[in-house]
Design an enzyme around this catalytic site. Structure first.
Site, PDB file in Angstrom:
ATOM      1  N   HIS A   1       0.894  -1.063  -0.021  1.00 48.97           N
ATOM      2  CA  HIS A   1      -0.026   0.016   0.103  1.00 48.97           C
ATOM      3  C   HIS A   1       0.922   1.463  -0.081  1.00 48.97           C
ATOM      4  O   HIS A   1       0.312   2.442  -0.542  1.00 48.97           O
ATOM      5  CB  HIS A   1      -1.116  -0.108   1.036  1.00 48.97           C
ATOM      6  CG  HIS A   1      -0.317  -0.006   2.400  1.00 48.97           C
ATOM      7  ND1 HIS A   1      -0.733  -1.179   3.323  1.00 48.97           N
ATOM      8  CD2 HIS A   1       0.347   0.903   2.993  1.00 48.97           C
ATOM      9  CE1 HIS A   1       0.017  -0.754   4.181  1.00 48.97           C
ATOM     10  NE2 HIS A   1       0.486   0.202   4.494  1.00 48.97           N
TER      11      HIS A   1
ATOM     12  N   ARG B   1      -8.435  -2.571 -11.154  1.00 49.43           N
ATOM     13  CA  ARG B   1      -8.312  -3.819 -10.150  1.00 49.43           C
ATOM     14  C   ARG B   1      -9.218  -3.555  -9.001  1.00 49.43           C
ATOM     15  O   ARG B   1      -8.833  -2.930  -8.043  1.00 49.43           O
ATOM     16  CB  ARG B   1      -7.030  -3.960  -9.569  1.00 49.43           C
ATOM     17  CG  ARG B   1      -5.903  -4.251 -10.574  1.00 49.43           C
ATOM     18  CD  ARG B   1      -4.429  -4.182  -9.927  1.00 49.43           C
ATOM     19  NE  ARG B   1      -3.597  -5.075 -10.907  1.00 49.43           N
ATOM     20  CZ  ARG B   1      -2.695  -4.413 -11.633  1.00 49.43           C
ATOM     21  NH1 ARG B   1      -2.543  -3.135 -11.906  1.00 49.43           N
ATOM     22  NH2 ARG B   1      -1.725  -5.070 -12.152  1.00 49.43           N
TER      23      ARG B   1
ATOM     24  N   ARG C   1     -12.362  -5.002 -13.355  1.00 49.01           N
ATOM     25  CA  ARG C   1     -11.873  -6.412 -13.328  1.00 49.01           C
ATOM     26  C   ARG C   1     -12.508  -6.777 -12.018  1.00 49.01           C
ATOM     27  O   ARG C   1     -12.612  -6.043 -10.842  1.00 49.01           O
ATOM     28  CB  ARG C   1     -10.474  -6.638 -13.076  1.00 49.01           C
ATOM     29  CG  ARG C   1     -10.092  -8.089 -13.114  1.00 49.01           C
ATOM     30  CD  ARG C   1      -8.636  -8.346 -13.322  1.00 49.01           C
ATOM     31  NE  ARG C   1      -8.088  -7.842 -11.936  1.00 49.01           N
ATOM     32  CZ  ARG C   1      -6.747  -7.989 -11.874  1.00 49.01           C
ATOM     33  NH1 ARG C   1      -5.965  -8.441 -13.131  1.00 49.01           N
ATOM     34  NH2 ARG C   1      -6.165  -7.556 -10.843  1.00 49.01           N
TER      35      ARG C   1
ATOM     36  N   GLU D   1      -4.533 -14.691 -19.188  1.00 50.12           N
ATOM     37  CA  GLU D   1      -3.272 -14.722 -18.546  1.00 50.12           C
ATOM     38  C   GLU D   1      -2.945 -16.264 -18.068  1.00 50.12           C
ATOM     39  O   GLU D   1      -2.196 -16.446 -17.229  1.00 50.12           O
ATOM     40  CB  GLU D   1      -3.332 -13.572 -17.392  1.00 50.12           C
ATOM     41  CG  GLU D   1      -4.700 -14.132 -16.482  1.00 50.12           C
ATOM     42  CD  GLU D   1      -4.768 -13.054 -15.303  1.00 50.12           C
ATOM     43  OE1 GLU D   1      -3.765 -12.231 -14.778  1.00 50.12           O
ATOM     44  OE2 GLU D   1      -5.845 -13.013 -14.667  1.00 50.12           O
TER      45      GLU D   1
ATOM     46  N   ASN E   1       1.844 -10.014 -16.551  1.00 51.59           N
ATOM     47  CA  ASN E   1       2.152 -10.447 -15.398  1.00 51.59           C
ATOM     48  C   ASN E   1       2.149 -11.889 -14.984  1.00 51.59           C
ATOM     49  O   ASN E   1       3.122 -12.609 -14.660  1.00 51.59           O
ATOM     50  CB  ASN E   1       1.721  -9.580 -14.293  1.00 51.59           C
ATOM     51  CG  ASN E   1       1.784  -8.061 -14.645  1.00 51.59           C
ATOM     52  OD1 ASN E   1       2.519  -7.567 -15.556  1.00 51.59           O
ATOM     53  ND2 ASN E   1       1.016  -7.248 -13.974  1.00 51.59           N
ATOM     54  N   ASP E   2       0.921 -12.237 -15.107  1.00 55.10           N
ATOM     55  CA  ASP E   2       0.621 -13.584 -14.749  1.00 55.10           C
ATOM     56  C   ASP E   2       1.034 -14.662 -16.025  1.00 55.10           C
ATOM     57  O   ASP E   2       1.614 -15.672 -15.661  1.00 55.10           O
ATOM     58  CB  ASP E   2      -0.761 -13.947 -14.178  1.00 55.10           C
ATOM     59  CG  ASP E   2      -0.940 -13.590 -13.187  1.00 55.10           C
ATOM     60  OD1 ASP E   2      -0.071 -14.068 -12.022  1.00 55.10           O
ATOM     61  OD2 ASP E   2      -2.003 -12.821 -12.831  1.00 55.10           O
TER      62      ASP E   2
ATOM     63  N   ARG F   1       6.288 -14.612 -10.434  1.00 54.77           N
ATOM     64  CA  ARG F   1       6.521 -13.307 -10.582  1.00 54.77           C
ATOM     65  C   ARG F   1       6.907 -12.419  -9.347  1.00 54.77           C
ATOM     66  O   ARG F   1       7.470 -11.364  -9.588  1.00 54.77           O
ATOM     67  CB  ARG F   1       5.457 -12.596 -10.866  1.00 54.77           C
ATOM     68  CG  ARG F   1       3.973 -12.881 -10.124  1.00 54.77           C
ATOM     69  CD  ARG F   1       2.732 -12.328 -11.048  1.00 54.77           C
ATOM     70  NE  ARG F   1       2.363 -10.904 -10.440  1.00 54.77           N
ATOM     71  CZ  ARG F   1       1.203 -10.595 -11.086  1.00 54.77           C
ATOM     72  NH1 ARG F   1       0.351 -11.297 -11.272  1.00 54.77           N
ATOM     73  NH2 ARG F   1       1.003  -9.430 -10.690  1.00 54.77           N
TER      74      ARG F   1
ATOM     75  N   CYS G   1      -2.795  -5.305 -20.663  1.00 55.69           N
ATOM     76  CA  CYS G   1      -2.996  -4.627 -19.155  1.00 55.69           C
ATOM     77  C   CYS G   1      -1.667  -4.873 -18.484  1.00 55.69           C
ATOM     78  O   CYS G   1      -1.502  -4.073 -17.359  1.00 55.69           O
ATOM     79  CB  CYS G   1      -4.113  -4.743 -18.702  1.00 55.69           C
ATOM     80  SG  CYS G   1      -4.718  -5.943 -18.081  1.00 55.69           S
TER      81      CYS G   1
HETATM   82  C1  PEP Z   1      -1.516  -9.472 -15.030  1.00 53.35           C
HETATM   83  O1  PEP Z   1      -1.457 -10.466 -14.370  1.00 53.35           O
HETATM   84  O2  PEP Z   1      -0.788  -9.138 -16.018  1.00 53.35           O
HETATM   85  C2  PEP Z   1      -2.444  -8.412 -14.544  1.00 53.35           C
HETATM   86  C3  PEP Z   1      -2.648  -7.273 -15.290  1.00 53.35           C
HETATM   87  O3  PEP Z   1      -2.994  -8.483 -13.463  1.00 53.35           O
HETATM   88  P1  PEP Z   1      -2.382  -8.546 -11.937  1.00 53.35           P
HETATM   89  O4  PEP Z   1      -1.020  -8.004 -11.939  1.00 53.35           O
HETATM   90  O5  PEP Z   1      -3.355  -7.887 -10.953  1.00 53.35           O
HETATM   91  O6  PEP Z   1      -2.236  -9.883 -11.731  1.00 53.35           O
HETATM   92 MG    MG Z   2      -2.831 -11.099 -13.403  1.00 47.89          MG
END
Ligand code: PEP
Ligand code: MG
Length: 608
Positions: free
Chosen positions: A217, A324, A360, A458, A481-482, A492, A529
């Site tokens: 945070h 998010r 989301r 993802e 990211n995932d 990650r 994203c």
């Molecule tokens: C992702 O996984 O790329 C994503 C945007 O979601 P988060 O980072 O919240 O898992």
């Molecule tokens: Mg994700």
């Protein structure tokens, strides 16, 4: 008070090992920019409190000393809530409440009391020991947002320790000595929400913390403040002394302490260059995001809290590509009501003045704070997360879907489903959405505007077999990211394998190419994203893959626009196609981006 058997504090050494000479430290840069200023080191007590055994006769007074300290901190937290100014970040009040509630937690207080009674620990030792146990429980949670809630436990304990050790005045201290022309840089182990608020009100130029990750945070508030910040530096607080000259390079995640004159000159120039660059970028706010060969690119932003929508609009975002929603749920003991969620979603929709807002649905994992009975999964990244969690908790999902449908009446709203793996999840969601719609209509709520439904891409399974999803859904959004973590089998958030987290791995690039091709064939809009979308070093690759819609953090919006405006899309498409066939990691040097490749390599930790 007896002080028998004093146990030395585990790291009482090190305090004096101050280096007057220049040294550097590295962490996760969470906000770009360069700041140069004087260190203001925030104290911490957790590791420096006395540890000793008390006598049997002292047990009662020691227990009441602990209880008194806890009450004092609770009262202070309540008082802080009443003093919050109107422009305080939205998450502050719930965070202060969580801190106060943590002090009611029997796991913390009763067990600490027992340590005093049964083991005759002094109060400081008891509360530190018990707090550590709680923190260790948070450590095994895979979800990064939830794991970082351990910081709340740590901060609460720090506050209790301040009172116990007679430093309670620090609870309401004013920031020291700000009547100076020099910029001030906060150096802290971690920063509690209430302290972040003071930081926001004061004229600090940057901050650096030992703890925290990109999703803590502290980092979230830092982004909303827009000042350079680096978290997770390790132990910089113990190495820096008040008054040291500090350079913070938020982009590179580098802290330079006591820079040599030539280094200072270098960073001063970098700072001036960065400021001039930001100023130039400002000019692009209303310019169309178009490549040199006339391809129009959609540039949207990611937000975590509804307040950020207004800033996104002002920054020239074409929409919100990812809100998010889990940030409304985390760090609290009760779920947000339908009304609270509706207000938050509607605010974002209204503030975007007709531009699309993609929200989301709840993306949490094995989550103690949402379901206290749920055991921590053995492999939470592959467990009951995101859409799986929502479909397994239809009551929670129903409330969120109702709130989203209501908010959609104020403007274009798109619902984005995280971690979709099967078409069954899509049809189950469509069914749940229909139920939510009917329940609202039965109550006489008017639903003139419907919502679009889309999925995050993802999970490799959906990326590899995208056709039915592209056909059934209104839009897709690539969550790199995932996706990268699952394709490469690289956690990650695990810094030990961060070097293996390679977005240019041929498997990743080929999969991205395939996703974009299939979506195009089905005429289904596809956006990205994940953090990759905001990395300017990689913009040429993404344009070359045919991506035409990006969702990035507000800070990166104009940087990416600038990059787009200097790129020739068709040229890049030809070159990236050739690079994919080589089955080697895409070589940015060969794309004519050699300079950028080196930059990219040095900022790799941002992909954590
Ligand atoms: C992702 O996984 O790329 C994503 C945007 O979601 P988060 O980072 O919240 O898992
Ligand atoms: Mg994700």
């Amino acid at each position: 008070m007896a002080t028998a058997s004093r146990i030395p504090s585990p790291d009482s050494k090190g305090k004096d090992q101050h280096h007057a000479a220049m040294f550097t430290a590295h962490g996760v840069g969470v906000v770009d920019g360069v700041a140069i200023g004087r260190a203001v080191v925030m104290g911490t007590t957790a590791l420096e409190v006395p540890h000793y055994y008390i006598t049997t006769g002292e047990i009662d007074s020691e227990v009441s000393r602990l209880q008194h300290a806890i009450s004092e901190v609770q009262a202070d937290l309540e008082a802080q809530k009443t003093r919050l100014p109107a422009d305080a970040p939205r998450e502050l009040e719930p965070l202060l409440t969580v801190h106060r509630l943590l002090l009611d937690d029997p796991m913390l207080i009763d067990d600490a009391t027992q340590l005093i009674q049964n083991r005759r620990y002094n109060a400081e030792w008891a509360i530190t020991t018990q707090g550590q146990q709680l923190i260790e429980q948070f450590n095994v949670i895979a979800d990064p947002y939830l794991r970082e809630r351990q910081a709340d436990v740590r901060q609460v304990i720090e506050r209790v320790l301040m009172v116990l050790t007679g430093n309670g005045a620090e609870l309401t201290q004013n920031w020291p000595d700000i009547a100076t022309d020099q910029d001030l840089i906060v150096i802290a182990r971690d920063i509690a929400p209430g302290d972040m608020l003071r930081l926001r009100q004061s004229r600090f130029a940057a901050f650096v913390t030992d703890l925290g990750g990109a999703t803590s945070h502290t980092a979230i508030i830092a982004r909303s403040m827009g000042i350079p910040a680096i978290v997770g530096v390790g132990n910089v607080r113990r190495a820096v002394q008040d008054g040291d000259t500090i350079v913070v390079d938020g982009q590179a995640g580098v802290v330079v302490v006591n820079p040599a004159p030539h280094v200072l000159v270098e960073y001063t120039q970098k700072q001036q260059k960065y400021a001039a660059h930001r100023k130039r970028l400002e000019q692009l706010r209303d310019a169309p995001a178009e490549t040199l060969d006339g391809i129009e690119i959609t540039l949207e932003t990611n937000i975590d809290l509804p307040d950020e929508a207004k800033i996104a609009y002002q920054a020239g975002a074409a929409g919100i590509g990812l809100f998010r929603s889990e940030f409304l749920f985390l760090g609290r003991t009760t779920l947000p009501s339908e009304e609270e969620q509706y207000q938050a979603y509607a605010q974002a929709v209204k503030d975007m003045l007709g531009k699309p807002v993609t929200i989301r649905t709840l993306d949490v994992g094995a989550d103690k704070s949402l379901d206290a009975d749920q055991a921590v999964a053995t492999n939470p990244a592959l467990g009951l997360r995101a859409i799986r969690y929502c479909l397994a908790h239809p009551d929670i999902f129903h409330v969120q879907l109702r709130a989203l449908l209501r908010a959609a009446q104020h403007g274009p709203l798109r619902i984005l489903l995280p971690m979709v793996t099967t078409m069954t999840e899509v049809t189950a969601t469509q069914h749940a959405l229909q139920q939510a719609r009917e329940s609202l209509l039965n109550e006489g709520v008017q639903l003139d505007q419907d919502v679009q439904l889309g999925a995050m891409v993802e999970v490799p399974a959906i990326a590899l077999a995208l056709e039915p999803f592209a056909e059934a859904l209104d839009f897709l959004s690539i969550g790199t990211n995932d996706l990268i973590q699952y394709v490469l089998a690289v956690d990650r958030i695990d810094s030990d394998v961060a070097h293996l987290y390679d977005p240019l791995h041929p498997a990743v690039i080929r999969l991205l190419a395939q996703i974009i091709n299939v979506a195009d064939r089905y005429n289904t809009p596809v956006s990205m994203c994940g953090e990759l979308a905001g990395q300017e070093e990689l913009t040429p690759v993404l344009l070359g893959l045919g991506l035409t819609s990006f969702s990035v953090s507000i800070n990166q919006l104009l940087t990416i626009k600038n990059k787009v405006m200097h790129s020739h899309s068709n040229d890049l498409r030809r070159r990236v196609a050739a690079a994919i066939n080589r089955a080697q990691p895409v070589d940015l040097e060969r794309l004519g981006e050699g300079q950028l490749y080196r930059q990219y390599a040095s900022t790799k930790n941002k992909f954590k």
